[in-house]
Design an enzyme around this catalytic site. Sequence first.
Site, PDB file in Angstrom:
ATOM      1  N   ASP A 116       0.859  -1.204   0.000  1.00 45.59           N
ATOM      2  CA  ASP A 116       0.000   0.000   0.000  1.00 45.59           C
ATOM      3  C   ASP A 116       0.886   1.242   0.000  1.00 45.59           C
ATOM      4  O   ASP A 116       1.766   1.377   0.859  1.00 45.59           O
ATOM      5  CB  ASP A 116      -0.899   0.003   1.247  1.00 45.59           C
ATOM      6  CG  ASP A 116      -1.943  -1.102   1.180  1.00 45.59           C
ATOM      7  OD1 ASP A 116      -2.488  -1.342   0.083  1.00 45.59           O
ATOM      8  OD2 ASP A 116      -2.203  -1.738   2.215  1.00 45.59           O
ATOM      9  N   LYS A 120      -0.175  10.043   1.270  1.00 43.05           N
ATOM     10  CA  LYS A 120      -0.164  11.307   2.036  1.00 43.05           C
ATOM     11  C   LYS A 120       1.035  11.343   2.980  1.00 43.05           C
ATOM     12  O   LYS A 120       1.329  10.334   3.648  1.00 43.05           O
ATOM     13  CB  LYS A 120      -1.450  11.434   2.851  1.00 43.05           C
ATOM     14  CG  LYS A 120      -2.655  11.693   1.984  1.00 43.05           C
ATOM     15  CD  LYS A 120      -3.893  11.931   2.827  1.00 43.05           C
ATOM     16  CE  LYS A 120      -5.074  12.120   1.904  1.00 43.05           C
ATOM     17  NZ  LYS A 120      -6.323  11.711   2.466  1.00 43.05           N
TER      18      LYS A 120
HETATM   19  C1  SAM Z   1      -1.979  -2.997  -2.702  1.00 43.69           C
HETATM   20  S1  SAM Z   1      -2.277  -4.545  -2.021  1.00 43.69           S
HETATM   21  C2  SAM Z   1      -1.244  -5.627  -2.984  1.00 43.69           C
HETATM   22  C3  SAM Z   1      -1.627  -7.062  -2.819  1.00 43.69           C
HETATM   23  C4  SAM Z   1      -0.765  -8.066  -3.600  1.00 43.69           C
HETATM   24  N1  SAM Z   1       0.605  -8.072  -3.155  1.00 43.69           N
HETATM   25  C5  SAM Z   1      -0.843  -7.791  -5.085  1.00 43.69           C
HETATM   26  O1  SAM Z   1       0.189  -7.346  -5.647  1.00 43.69           O
HETATM   27  O2  SAM Z   1      -1.911  -8.008  -5.696  1.00 43.69           O
HETATM   28  C6  SAM Z   1      -1.386  -4.476  -0.487  1.00 43.69           C
HETATM   29  C7  SAM Z   1      -1.703  -5.635   0.421  1.00 43.69           C
HETATM   30  O3  SAM Z   1      -0.873  -5.554   1.584  1.00 43.69           O
HETATM   31  C8  SAM Z   1      -1.662  -5.904   2.709  1.00 43.69           C
HETATM   32  N2  SAM Z   1      -1.042  -5.256   3.871  1.00 43.69           N
HETATM   33  C9  SAM Z   1      -1.056  -3.944   4.182  1.00 43.69           C
HETATM   34  N3  SAM Z   1      -0.382  -3.710   5.305  1.00 43.69           N
HETATM   35  C10 SAM Z   1       0.085  -4.925   5.716  1.00 43.69           C
HETATM   36  C11 SAM Z   1       0.845  -5.343   6.824  1.00 43.69           C
HETATM   37  N4  SAM Z   1       1.269  -4.463   7.748  1.00 43.69           N
HETATM   38  N5  SAM Z   1       1.140  -6.661   6.953  1.00 43.69           N
HETATM   39  C12 SAM Z   1       0.707  -7.537   6.014  1.00 43.69           C
HETATM   40  N6  SAM Z   1      -0.006  -7.192   4.937  1.00 43.69           N
HETATM   41  C13 SAM Z   1      -0.318  -5.908   4.794  1.00 43.69           C
HETATM   42  C14 SAM Z   1      -3.042  -5.374   2.392  1.00 43.69           C
HETATM   43  O4  SAM Z   1      -4.066  -6.018   3.127  1.00 43.69           O
HETATM   44  C15 SAM Z   1      -3.151  -5.648   0.905  1.00 43.69           C
HETATM   45  O5  SAM Z   1      -3.691  -6.921   0.637  1.00 43.69           O
END
Ligand code: SAM
Length: 213
Positions: A116, A120
């Site tokens: 993610d 911001k």
């Molecule tokens: C933008 S998505 C990308 C998902 C996947 N890697 C893809 O490329 O399709 C980011 C993912 O990271 C997960 N995520 C965010 N913060 C995280 C954390 N602290 N620990 C584990 N997963 C996390 C979110 O739930 C989300 O599924």
Amino acid sequence: MRSGQRDLVEKLLPEIEIDLENEKAFSLAALFADDGRQVWLEIGFGGGEHLAWQASRNPDIGLIGCEPYLTGVVKLLTKIRADGLENVRLFRDDARLLVDCLPNKSLHRAFILFPDPWPKLRHHKRRIVSDSVLDRLAGALVDGAQLRIATDDPGYLEWILWHMGRRKEFDWQARSPADWRNRPEDWPPTRYEEKAISKGCKCAFLTYTRKPR
Ligand SMILES: C[S@@+](CC[C@H](N)C(=O)[O-])C[C@H]1O[C@@H](n2cnc3c(N)ncnc32)[C@H](O)[C@@H]1O
């Protein structure tokens, strides 16, 4: 939740879920019956396309996936059952909790694919690519291990290049844009990447190597 999905969550998930309650006893080898296999980690696997692909093509590797998003976990559980994957373990919480417990020199590869971007300024502290996570990964990855990071966000790309560029433990061997604009063959696309490309975004695929200690 449909009954098939409930069955996955109630029966399959407990068999492969990582419990950090007793973290002193936490050992990556024990997750895979101490059979001496190498272990790879994926942080934020989303729907699990990449993780399932790697697990099915590398049956001798133990794959750990971290993802707090239940819908994504259920998608991966569905693939694990359909493909009969026996080399996957899941951590259903903030990856930082698990990364903090990783023993030194215990990991042979790590993936952070399309984290993610938190664009911001006031949210930058939530970015998973951070000094503290990189400190722990630098300790956990064995010499020569790869850390693969992808993003489609130009601001996050700059952030990653800056954070990784100043670390002494990692080497980036890209010599030309083709080395990081093109995804290597053993790195399948994720759902997020496909969405980004359909919106006209350009992706970066960065492969770092843990330098010898
Ligand atoms: C933008 S998505 C990308 C998902 C996947 N890697 C893809 O490329 O399709 C980011 C993912 O990271 C997960 N995520 C965010 N913060 C995280 C954390 N602290 N620990 C584990 N997963 C996390 C979110 O739930 C989300 O599924």
